[in-house]
Design a protein around this motif. Structure first.
Motif, PDB file in Angstrom:
ATOM      1  N   ARG A 168       0.897  -1.160   0.000  1.00  0.00           N
ATOM      2  CA  ARG A 168       0.000   0.000   0.000  1.00  0.00           C
ATOM      3  C   ARG A 168       0.926   1.197   0.000  1.00  0.00           C
ATOM      4  O   ARG A 168       1.512   1.552   1.018  1.00  0.00           O
ATOM      5  N   ARG A 223       0.837  -4.068  -5.898  1.00  0.00           N
ATOM      6  CA  ARG A 223      -0.075  -3.632  -4.840  1.00  0.00           C
ATOM      7  C   ARG A 223      -0.826  -4.804  -4.222  1.00  0.00           C
ATOM      8  O   ARG A 223      -0.957  -5.890  -4.801  1.00  0.00           O
ATOM      9  N   THR A 247       1.766   4.214   2.680  1.00  0.00           N
ATOM     10  CA  THR A 247       1.855   3.925   4.104  1.00  0.00           C
ATOM     11  C   THR A 247       3.291   4.110   4.594  1.00  0.00           C
ATOM     12  O   THR A 247       4.246   4.038   3.817  1.00  0.00           O
TER      13      THR A 247
END
Length: 212
Positions: free
Chosen positions: A143, A168, A146
Protein backbone atom coordinates in the motif's frame (compact mmCIF):
# COMPACT_ATOMS: atom_id res chain seq x y z
CA UNK A 1 16.09 -21.03 -22.54
CA UNK A 2 15.68 -18.62 -19.63
CA UNK A 3 15.91 -19.90 -16.06
CA UNK A 4 14.20 -17.79 -13.43
CA UNK A 5 14.28 -18.54 -9.70
CA UNK A 6 11.88 -16.87 -7.25
CA UNK A 7 13.13 -17.12 -3.70
CA UNK A 8 13.02 -15.70 -0.19
CA UNK A 9 13.95 -17.47 3.02
CA UNK A 10 10.73 -16.31 4.69
CA UNK A 11 7.44 -18.05 3.99
CA UNK A 12 4.40 -16.07 2.92
CA UNK A 13 6.30 -13.51 0.85
CA UNK A 14 4.34 -14.29 -2.31
CA UNK A 15 6.82 -16.50 -4.16
CA UNK A 16 4.18 -18.83 -5.61
CA UNK A 17 1.94 -15.93 -6.62
CA UNK A 18 4.85 -14.35 -8.46
CA UNK A 19 5.80 -17.65 -10.13
CA UNK A 20 2.32 -18.55 -11.29
CA UNK A 21 1.58 -15.09 -12.64
CA UNK A 22 4.89 -14.96 -14.50
CA UNK A 23 4.23 -18.40 -15.96
CA UNK A 24 0.74 -17.32 -17.05
CA UNK A 25 2.04 -14.10 -18.58
CA UNK A 26 4.74 -15.70 -20.73
CA UNK A 27 2.50 -18.59 -21.76
CA UNK A 28 -0.60 -16.51 -22.50
CA UNK A 29 0.59 -13.05 -23.54
CA UNK A 30 3.86 -14.04 -25.20
CA UNK A 31 2.76 -17.50 -26.41
CA UNK A 32 6.02 -18.97 -25.14
CA UNK A 33 6.55 -22.46 -23.75
CA UNK A 34 6.87 -22.40 -19.96
CA UNK A 35 7.77 -25.05 -17.39
CA UNK A 36 6.91 -24.31 -13.76
CA UNK A 37 9.15 -26.21 -11.34
CA UNK A 38 7.77 -26.40 -7.81
CA UNK A 39 10.54 -27.05 -5.25
CA UNK A 40 8.27 -26.29 -2.29
CA UNK A 41 6.68 -29.38 -0.71
CA UNK A 42 3.62 -27.29 0.14
CA UNK A 43 2.94 -27.47 -3.59
CA UNK A 44 1.19 -24.12 -4.06
CA UNK A 45 2.32 -23.75 -7.68
CA UNK A 46 1.46 -27.38 -8.36
CA UNK A 47 -2.02 -26.90 -6.87
CA UNK A 48 -2.51 -23.84 -9.10
CA UNK A 49 -1.68 -25.92 -12.16
CA UNK A 50 -4.17 -28.63 -11.17
CA UNK A 51 -7.09 -26.16 -11.26
CA UNK A 52 -5.92 -24.40 -14.42
CA UNK A 53 -8.72 -24.49 -17.02
CA UNK A 54 -8.27 -26.81 -19.98
CA UNK A 55 -9.05 -23.85 -22.26
CA UNK A 56 -6.06 -21.87 -20.93
CA UNK A 57 -2.62 -21.90 -22.52
CA UNK A 58 -0.74 -25.01 -21.44
CA UNK A 59 2.01 -24.60 -18.83
CA UNK A 60 4.29 -27.54 -18.04
CA UNK A 61 4.71 -28.49 -14.41
CA UNK A 62 7.19 -30.45 -12.32
CA UNK A 63 6.97 -31.43 -8.67
CA UNK A 64 10.64 -30.63 -8.36
CA UNK A 65 10.87 -31.45 -4.65
CA UNK A 66 10.71 -35.08 -5.82
CA UNK A 67 13.46 -34.53 -8.39
CA UNK A 68 13.94 -32.44 -11.51
CA UNK A 69 13.19 -33.93 -14.91
CA UNK A 70 14.75 -32.71 -18.15
CA UNK A 71 12.62 -30.00 -19.75
CA UNK A 72 11.80 -30.01 -23.48
CA UNK A 73 14.42 -28.33 -25.65
CA UNK A 74 11.94 -25.85 -27.09
CA UNK A 75 11.10 -24.46 -23.61
CA UNK A 76 11.48 -20.68 -23.44
CA UNK A 77 11.13 -20.19 -19.67
CA UNK A 78 11.84 -22.41 -16.68
CA UNK A 79 10.33 -20.73 -13.61
CA UNK A 80 11.39 -22.17 -10.25
CA UNK A 81 9.32 -21.77 -7.09
CA UNK A 82 11.67 -22.27 -4.13
CA UNK A 83 10.81 -23.37 -0.59
CA UNK A 84 11.18 -21.12 2.45
CA UNK A 85 14.12 -21.45 4.87
CA UNK A 86 16.44 -22.34 2.01
CA UNK A 87 20.09 -22.35 3.03
CA UNK A 88 23.43 -24.06 2.68
CA UNK A 89 23.94 -26.57 -0.14
CA UNK A 90 20.27 -26.49 -1.18
CA UNK A 91 20.45 -22.71 -1.61
CA UNK A 92 23.67 -22.94 -3.62
CA UNK A 93 22.29 -25.72 -5.83
CA UNK A 94 19.19 -23.74 -6.81
CA UNK A 95 21.14 -20.53 -7.38
CA UNK A 96 23.55 -22.38 -9.69
CA UNK A 97 20.62 -23.39 -11.91
CA UNK A 98 19.36 -19.82 -12.41
CA UNK A 99 20.24 -16.96 -14.70
CA UNK A 100 17.89 -14.57 -12.95
CA UNK A 101 16.60 -14.43 -9.37
CA UNK A 102 13.59 -12.50 -8.11
CA UNK A 103 13.19 -11.83 -4.39
CA UNK A 104 9.72 -10.68 -3.29
CA UNK A 105 9.65 -8.71 -0.01
CA UNK A 106 6.59 -7.69 1.99
CA UNK A 107 6.22 -4.32 3.75
CA UNK A 108 6.50 -5.40 7.38
CA UNK A 109 9.30 -4.99 9.95
CA UNK A 110 9.64 -8.79 10.27
CA UNK A 111 9.90 -9.27 6.50
CA UNK A 112 12.40 -6.46 6.11
CA UNK A 113 14.65 -7.96 8.81
CA UNK A 114 14.33 -11.44 7.27
CA UNK A 115 15.14 -10.04 3.81
CA UNK A 116 18.23 -8.27 5.15
CA UNK A 117 19.55 -11.55 6.58
CA UNK A 118 18.66 -13.47 3.42
CA UNK A 119 20.51 -10.94 1.26
CA UNK A 120 23.60 -11.43 3.43
CA UNK A 121 23.32 -15.22 2.98
CA UNK A 122 22.82 -15.09 -0.77
CA UNK A 123 25.78 -12.76 -1.28
CA UNK A 124 28.01 -15.55 0.06
CA UNK A 125 26.97 -17.88 -2.79
CA UNK A 126 29.80 -18.00 -5.30
CA UNK A 127 27.66 -17.46 -8.39
CA UNK A 128 26.15 -14.33 -6.83
CA UNK A 129 29.43 -12.89 -5.58
CA UNK A 130 31.00 -13.40 -9.00
CA UNK A 131 27.97 -11.78 -10.68
CA UNK A 132 27.05 -14.85 -12.74
CA UNK A 133 23.39 -14.37 -11.86
CA UNK A 134 21.23 -11.24 -11.93
CA UNK A 135 19.01 -10.42 -8.95
CA UNK A 136 15.90 -8.26 -8.93
CA UNK A 137 13.77 -7.21 -5.95
CA UNK A 138 9.98 -6.96 -5.97
CA UNK A 139 8.06 -5.07 -3.28
CA UNK A 140 5.00 -7.25 -2.86
CA UNK A 141 1.47 -6.58 -1.52
CA UNK A 142 2.19 -2.91 -0.97
CA UNK A 143 0.00 0.00 0.00
CA UNK A 144 2.18 2.67 -1.48
CA UNK A 145 1.47 5.66 0.74
CA UNK A 146 1.86 3.93 4.10
CA UNK A 147 4.76 4.53 6.48
CA UNK A 148 5.86 0.90 6.46
CA UNK A 149 6.01 0.90 2.66
CA UNK A 150 8.22 3.99 2.75
CA UNK A 151 10.53 2.14 5.14
CA UNK A 152 10.57 -0.87 2.83
CA UNK A 153 11.41 1.27 -0.20
CA UNK A 154 14.32 2.91 1.64
CA UNK A 155 15.64 -0.53 2.56
CA UNK A 156 15.30 -1.90 -0.99
CA UNK A 157 16.97 1.13 -2.54
CA UNK A 158 20.01 0.53 -0.33
CA UNK A 159 20.53 -2.97 -1.70
CA UNK A 160 23.00 -3.57 -4.51
CA UNK A 161 20.28 -5.22 -6.63
CA UNK A 162 17.75 -3.90 -9.12
CA UNK A 163 14.52 -2.77 -7.45
CA UNK A 164 12.27 -3.68 -10.35
CA UNK A 165 8.60 -3.50 -9.33
CA UNK A 166 5.96 -2.69 -6.74
CA UNK A 167 2.91 -4.95 -6.75
CA UNK A 168 -0.08 -3.63 -4.84
CA UNK A 169 -2.15 -5.55 -2.32
CA UNK A 170 -5.32 -6.68 -4.08
CA UNK A 171 -7.85 -9.50 -3.99
CA UNK A 172 -7.35 -9.98 -7.74
CA UNK A 173 -4.43 -12.29 -6.99
CA UNK A 174 -6.65 -14.42 -4.75
CA UNK A 175 -9.38 -14.57 -7.40
CA UNK A 176 -6.96 -15.53 -10.17
CA UNK A 177 -5.24 -18.17 -8.00
CA UNK A 178 -8.58 -19.81 -7.22
CA UNK A 179 -9.18 -20.23 -10.96
CA UNK A 180 -5.67 -21.35 -11.92
CA UNK A 181 -5.05 -18.31 -14.09
CA UNK A 182 -2.86 -15.21 -13.93
CA UNK A 183 -3.58 -11.51 -13.69
CA UNK A 184 -2.86 -11.15 -17.40
CA UNK A 185 -5.57 -13.69 -18.24
CA UNK A 186 -8.33 -11.79 -16.43
CA UNK A 187 -10.50 -9.13 -18.12
CA UNK A 188 -8.24 -6.05 -18.43
CA UNK A 189 -10.98 -3.73 -17.17
CA UNK A 190 -10.96 -5.50 -13.78
CA UNK A 191 -7.17 -5.57 -13.31
CA UNK A 192 -5.88 -2.50 -15.13
CA UNK A 193 -4.07 -1.16 -12.05
CA UNK A 194 -2.36 -4.51 -11.53
CA UNK A 195 -1.32 -4.68 -15.18
CA UNK A 196 0.31 -1.27 -14.78
CA UNK A 197 2.21 -2.58 -11.72
CA UNK A 198 3.55 -5.48 -13.77
CA UNK A 199 4.86 -3.43 -16.69
CA UNK A 200 8.27 -2.55 -15.12
CA UNK A 201 8.83 -6.17 -14.04
CA UNK A 202 8.01 -7.58 -17.48
CA UNK A 203 10.13 -4.93 -19.17
CA UNK A 204 13.08 -5.78 -16.90
CA UNK A 205 12.76 -9.53 -17.47
CA UNK A 206 12.65 -9.06 -21.24
CA UNK A 207 15.71 -6.80 -21.21
CA UNK A 208 19.44 -7.55 -21.03
CA UNK A 209 19.44 -5.94 -17.58
CA UNK A 210 17.96 -9.14 -16.13
CA UNK A 211 20.76 -11.31 -17.47
CA UNK A 212 24.25 -11.73 -15.96
Amino acid sequence: MRTLLVMNSKGGSGKSTLCTNLAAYFAHAEQEKVVLQDFDRQGSSTDWLTVRPETSTVIGGQQAWEGVSRVPRDTHWVIMDSPAALQGKELQKLVRSAQTILIPVLPSPMDIRAAAKFVQDILLVGKVSSRQVKIGIVANRVREFTLIYQQLEKFLNRLNFDFVARLRATQNYVRSAERGIGIHEMPPSTVYEDLTDWEPLIKWLKSKNSLP
